[in-house]
Each structure stands twice: as C-alpha cells, then as structure tokens.
Scaffold this motif. Sequence first.
Motif, PDB file in Angstrom:
ATOM      1  N   THR A  89       0.816  -1.213   0.000  1.00 52.05           N
ATOM      2  CA  THR A  89       0.000   0.000   0.000  1.00 52.05           C
ATOM      3  C   THR A  89       0.854   1.268   0.000  1.00 52.05           C
ATOM      4  O   THR A  89       0.381   2.332  -0.405  1.00 52.05           O
ATOM      5  CB  THR A  89      -0.958   0.023   1.198  1.00 52.05           C
ATOM      6  OG1 THR A  89      -0.218  -0.043   2.425  1.00 52.05           O
ATOM      7  CG2 THR A  89      -1.929  -1.149   1.129  1.00 52.05           C
ATOM      8  N   ALA A  90       2.105   1.160   0.429  1.00 53.27           N
ATOM      9  CA  ALA A  90       3.005   2.311   0.310  1.00 53.27           C
ATOM     10  C   ALA A  90       3.246   2.656  -1.155  1.00 53.27           C
ATOM     11  O   ALA A  90       3.440   3.820  -1.509  1.00 53.27           O
ATOM     12  CB  ALA A  90       4.331   2.019   1.012  1.00 53.27           C
ATOM     13  N   HIS A  91       3.217   1.651  -2.023  1.00 48.75           N
ATOM     14  CA  HIS A  91       3.366   1.882  -3.461  1.00 48.75           C
ATOM     15  C   HIS A  91       2.048   2.318  -4.102  1.00 48.75           C
ATOM     16  O   HIS A  91       2.031   3.201  -4.963  1.00 48.75           O
ATOM     17  CB  HIS A  91       3.869   0.607  -4.146  1.00 48.75           C
ATOM     18  CG  HIS A  91       5.268   0.238  -3.796  1.00 48.75           C
ATOM     19  ND1 HIS A  91       6.361   1.003  -4.147  1.00 48.75           N
ATOM     20  CD2 HIS A  91       5.769  -0.831  -3.126  1.00 48.75           C
ATOM     21  CE1 HIS A  91       7.473   0.425  -3.711  1.00 48.75           C
ATOM     22  NE2 HIS A  91       7.140  -0.685  -3.094  1.00 48.75           N
ATOM     23  N   THR A  92       0.952   1.674  -3.718  1.00 45.31           N
ATOM     24  CA  THR A  92      -0.321   1.887  -4.416  1.00 45.31           C
ATOM     25  C   THR A  92      -1.150   3.015  -3.831  1.00 45.31           C
ATOM     26  O   THR A  92      -2.020   3.557  -4.511  1.00 45.31           O
ATOM     27  CB  THR A  92      -1.165   0.606  -4.384  1.00 45.31           C
ATOM     28  OG1 THR A  92      -1.551   0.331  -3.022  1.00 45.31           O
ATOM     29  CG2 THR A  92      -0.398  -0.587  -4.945  1.00 45.31           C
ATOM     30  N   GLY A  93      -0.917   3.360  -2.572  1.00 43.66           N
ATOM     31  CA  GLY A  93      -1.754   4.347  -1.908  1.00 43.66           C
ATOM     32  C   GLY A  93      -3.095   3.810  -1.444  1.00 43.66           C
ATOM     33  O   GLY A  93      -3.912   4.546  -0.890  1.00 43.66           O
ATOM     34  N   THR A 269     -11.766   4.962  -2.522  1.00 45.93           N
ATOM     35  CA  THR A 269     -10.544   5.209  -1.766  1.00 45.93           C
ATOM     36  C   THR A 269      -9.996   6.573  -2.159  1.00 45.93           C
ATOM     37  O   THR A 269     -10.457   7.194  -3.126  1.00 45.93           O
ATOM     38  CB  THR A 269      -9.499   4.133  -2.058  1.00 45.93           C
ATOM     39  OG1 THR A 269      -9.112   4.232  -3.443  1.00 45.93           O
ATOM     40  CG2 THR A 269     -10.055   2.736  -1.796  1.00 45.93           C
ATOM     41  N   GLU A 270      -8.983   7.042  -1.445  1.00 48.34           N
ATOM     42  CA  GLU A 270      -8.369   8.317  -1.802  1.00 48.34           C
ATOM     43  C   GLU A 270      -7.777   8.279  -3.217  1.00 48.34           C
ATOM     44  O   GLU A 270      -8.014   9.202  -4.004  1.00 48.34           O
ATOM     45  CB  GLU A 270      -7.304   8.696  -0.777  1.00 48.34           C
ATOM     46  CG  GLU A 270      -7.870   9.288   0.506  1.00 48.34           C
ATOM     47  CD  GLU A 270      -8.439  10.690   0.272  1.00 48.34           C
ATOM     48  OE1 GLU A 270      -7.676  11.599  -0.105  1.00 48.34           O
ATOM     49  OE2 GLU A 270      -9.657  10.862   0.455  1.00 48.34           O
ATOM     50  N   PRO A 271      -7.001   7.240  -3.607  1.00 48.19           N
ATOM     51  CA  PRO A 271      -6.519   7.208  -4.991  1.00 48.19           C
ATOM     52  C   PRO A 271      -7.650   7.175  -6.018  1.00 48.19           C
ATOM     53  O   PRO A 271      -7.544   7.773  -7.090  1.00 48.19           O
ATOM     54  CB  PRO A 271      -5.681   5.926  -5.043  1.00 48.19           C
ATOM     55  CG  PRO A 271      -5.232   5.710  -3.637  1.00 48.19           C
ATOM     56  CD  PRO A 271      -6.394   6.161  -2.795  1.00 48.19           C
ATOM     57  N   LEU A 276     -11.027   9.549 -10.304  1.00 54.00           N
ATOM     58  CA  LEU A 276     -12.356   9.444 -10.895  1.00 54.00           C
ATOM     59  C   LEU A 276     -13.229  10.676 -10.692  1.00 54.00           C
ATOM     60  O   LEU A 276     -14.256  10.815 -11.353  1.00 54.00           O
ATOM     61  CB  LEU A 276     -13.087   8.222 -10.319  1.00 54.00           C
ATOM     62  CG  LEU A 276     -12.411   6.866 -10.559  1.00 54.00           C
ATOM     63  CD1 LEU A 276     -13.078   5.792  -9.735  1.00 54.00           C
ATOM     64  CD2 LEU A 276     -12.443   6.506 -12.035  1.00 54.00           C
ATOM     65  N   ALA A 277     -12.856  11.555  -9.750  1.00 58.80           N
ATOM     66  CA  ALA A 277     -13.690  12.715  -9.431  1.00 58.80           C
ATOM     67  C   ALA A 277     -12.881  13.991  -9.572  1.00 58.80           C
ATOM     68  O   ALA A 277     -11.669  14.008  -9.380  1.00 58.80           O
ATOM     69  CB  ALA A 277     -14.232  12.593  -8.016  1.00 58.80           C
ATOM     70  N   GLN A 278     -13.588  15.071  -9.901  1.00 59.39           N
ATOM     71  CA  GLN A 278     -12.949  16.378 -10.058  1.00 59.39           C
ATOM     72  C   GLN A 278     -13.793  17.421  -9.353  1.00 59.39           C
ATOM     73  O   GLN A 278     -14.971  17.591  -9.654  1.00 59.39           O
ATOM     74  CB  GLN A 278     -12.788  16.728 -11.538  1.00 59.39           C
ATOM     75  CG  GLN A 278     -11.977  17.988 -11.789  1.00 59.39           C
ATOM     76  CD  GLN A 278     -11.680  18.167 -13.275  1.00 59.39           C
ATOM     77  OE1 GLN A 278     -12.507  17.847 -14.120  1.00 59.39           O
ATOM     78  NE2 GLN A 278     -10.497  18.686 -13.575  1.00 59.39           N
ATOM     79  N   GLY A 292      -5.920   2.249   8.218  1.00 56.02           N
ATOM     80  CA  GLY A 292      -4.599   2.497   8.760  1.00 56.02           C
ATOM     81  C   GLY A 292      -3.829   3.576   8.049  1.00 56.02           C
ATOM     82  O   GLY A 292      -2.770   4.002   8.538  1.00 56.02           O
ATOM     83  N   ASN A 293      -4.313   4.053   6.910  1.00 56.00           N
ATOM     84  CA  ASN A 293      -3.556   5.059   6.146  1.00 56.00           C
ATOM     85  C   ASN A 293      -4.467   5.978   5.336  1.00 56.00           C
ATOM     86  O   ASN A 293      -4.157   6.332   4.208  1.00 56.00           O
ATOM     87  CB  ASN A 293      -2.539   4.380   5.216  1.00 56.00           C
ATOM     88  CG  ASN A 293      -3.181   3.459   4.208  1.00 56.00           C
ATOM     89  OD1 ASN A 293      -4.276   2.941   4.440  1.00 56.00           O
ATOM     90  ND2 ASN A 293      -2.522   3.232   3.090  1.00 56.00           N
ATOM     91  N   GLY A 294      -5.593   6.364   5.921  1.00 57.86           N
ATOM     92  CA  GLY A 294      -6.486   7.275   5.220  1.00 57.86           C
ATOM     93  C   GLY A 294      -7.869   6.683   5.074  1.00 57.86           C
ATOM     94  O   GLY A 294      -8.051   5.477   5.196  1.00 57.86           O
ATOM     95  N   PRO A 295      -8.866   7.539   4.792  1.00 60.35           N
ATOM     96  CA  PRO A 295     -10.252   7.064   4.781  1.00 60.35           C
ATOM     97  C   PRO A 295     -10.651   6.361   3.489  1.00 60.35           C
ATOM     98  O   PRO A 295     -10.050   6.556   2.439  1.00 60.35           O
ATOM     99  CB  PRO A 295     -11.052   8.362   4.938  1.00 60.35           C
ATOM    100  CG  PRO A 295     -10.186   9.391   4.271  1.00 60.35           C
ATOM    101  CD  PRO A 295      -8.766   8.991   4.579  1.00 60.35           C
ATOM    102  N   VAL A 296     -11.675   5.540   3.614  1.00 57.64           N
ATOM    103  CA  VAL A 296     -12.483   5.096   2.478  1.00 57.64           C
ATOM    104  C   VAL A 296     -13.787   5.872   2.571  1.00 57.64           C
ATOM    105  O   VAL A 296     -14.371   6.002   3.657  1.00 57.64           O
ATOM    106  CB  VAL A 296     -12.746   3.582   2.535  1.00 57.64           C
ATOM    107  CG1 VAL A 296     -13.741   3.167   1.455  1.00 57.64           C
ATOM    108  CG2 VAL A 296     -11.449   2.810   2.372  1.00 57.64           C
TER     109      VAL A 296
END
Length: 317
Positions: A89-93, A269-271, A276-278, A292-296
């Motif tokens: 997940t450090a690579h993919t976010g 997810t954040e990525p 997908l959104a603007q 553990g590293n940001g919200p869904v």
Amino acid sequence: MTAPAGAPGPSAPVRAPGGPPALEVVEYTDPLCPWAWGSEPVFRRLRTALGDRVRWRRVFCILFDEDDDPAPDPAAETAWYARYVEDVTAHTGAPRAVRLDRVAASSWPASLVAKAAQRQGPEVAERVLRRLRESVFVLGEPADTVGLALAAAAGVPGLDARRLSVDTASDAVRLQVGADRAEARRPVPEVLSVRGGSPHPGAAKETGSGHRYALPTLLLRSPAGYRAVPGWRSFEAYAAAVAELAPGLPAVGEQLTPARALERHRSLTEPERRMLAQGPWPPPRAVAVATGNGPVWLHPEEAAVHPAGHHGRSEML
C-alpha cells in the motif's frame, strides 16, 4: 507484450458482425490480493472508459488455496503479512486495515461468492466483489469462510441474498471457479519473464506444477492478437494496449463531480476519488471509514448497510 494474430496463445474473440473488432479484457485477480486492491483505481477508470464496448471477464485465480500448508505460527505469519500489505500500500496508496486479524485461510469462499454474484448482473457483481476486497483491506477480517463472504455482501442494492447463498453452494459455481483456477495456471509465454521499473512487474509465479499469472494481470484479446499487461501498471499502459489492439476504441476515463462519482461507485478510496472525481472533496453527506492510512469514502446509502457501520468505523461528514 503483444502477440500477433495467429501467434501461440489464447484464441481471440470473434469480430462483431457489422461493427468494430471485438475486444475482450480478461482480468486475472483474487478478491483478497493486495496488488489487485491497489489496482482498482486504474481498473475502475478503464472499465468506465470502455463501458459496454468490450467484454470484461474476471478470472479468480485462488491466491490462498485449500491445500496450502497451515502456518506453524499464525501470529507471526499475520504480523509478517501485515507488513507485506503495508509495503504494497506504500506503493499503491490503497487503504490497509488498522489491524489485520489473520492471514486468509483460503480464497475459495470469497471467489465462490464473487462468481455466484455474477449471476445477478454486472452491477451486483461489482459491488459484491468490492465488499469482499474491503473485508480484508478496510475491516481487517478477510472473508475466508462462506459465512463471512456472504455476510460481507449483505445489503448490496439489488442483491438476492438467498439466491446468492444457494448459487455459492452449487456444483456449477464451484466448477466455474475451478476452471478459473486452472486457466490462471496456463499463462501466456510473454509473462513468464517480465522486466520493468514497476515495484510489481508481474512476472508469472512459479507453482508446484508450473506457473500462474501474477495478480493482477490484464490480458486483452482481439482479432489482431492479444496483449498481456501484468502487475502494477499505470492507466496509460492499459490505454496503450487498448489502442494497439482496437485503434478505434478510445480509453479516456471520464471524471465526474465528487457527488456523482460517489453515487456511481458507492465506495471510493483516496486514490480512486483523485482519479475518478474532479472538484472539492468530500461531497455533502459522504461517510468516512477510517483505515490504517487514510479514509475510504462511502455514499450515505452504502454506509447504512456496509459492514463498517457494524464495526463502528464510519463517520458522516
């Protein structure tokens, strides 16, 4: 990694009568694979861009098999695997669970439920598969029994829960997943050795009797030939493969308003939301689920029936 028409490898789909060349996208995946989870932003954008102009087929490869030897020290194995997921997940976010309860005992239950859900249409199948992925990477409790996998799918809009349970237990669905497992262990030659700067280039994995596709791998097929795109890749890599095999088929992902993106996908997810959104984020009434590293981010209607609500991890903003 392109093979011309007539080269050894999988047969191409037939040309659509009176239309452009048919394109099939085969996604080799597993509901519990961290690299497949991390590739969802790119795959969602690609699926949205291509729409119903292609046939998108998922092959469930069984990452955790039934005949795998049990770990002599389950706690140590869980700690090691949690570190591995954290590295991925450090690579993919992509999100990772605050705490991983255990390493999945088997991919069969989640794969059976995901395959059975396909009998209820693509929208239901997408949402069920998403819940199965979230069971391990958001909630930390992998859906590695049939009961847990069915519970993960509970409340999906349009889902016939009783039918899902019956189909999951059927011989026909088990045979389909068994065929998926066998197909995944017949990789095309191009993926046996892969080079590249990706942290996960996607070379086929050795098994006791040969090889299987690394997860995820996309195999694109048309009358012009086929192309394998293995491992962790950019959206541009997949779009280039589409353009090479079907030049008249654009693969430009549409960006939606935040509210529309969350309404369409129900869980972001954040990525994913960045891809997908603007516009200003989060949209009104979005529900944040802590990881553990940001919200869904969940649509409020999804949050009302999502297992995260039962775990007390969701918060409306």
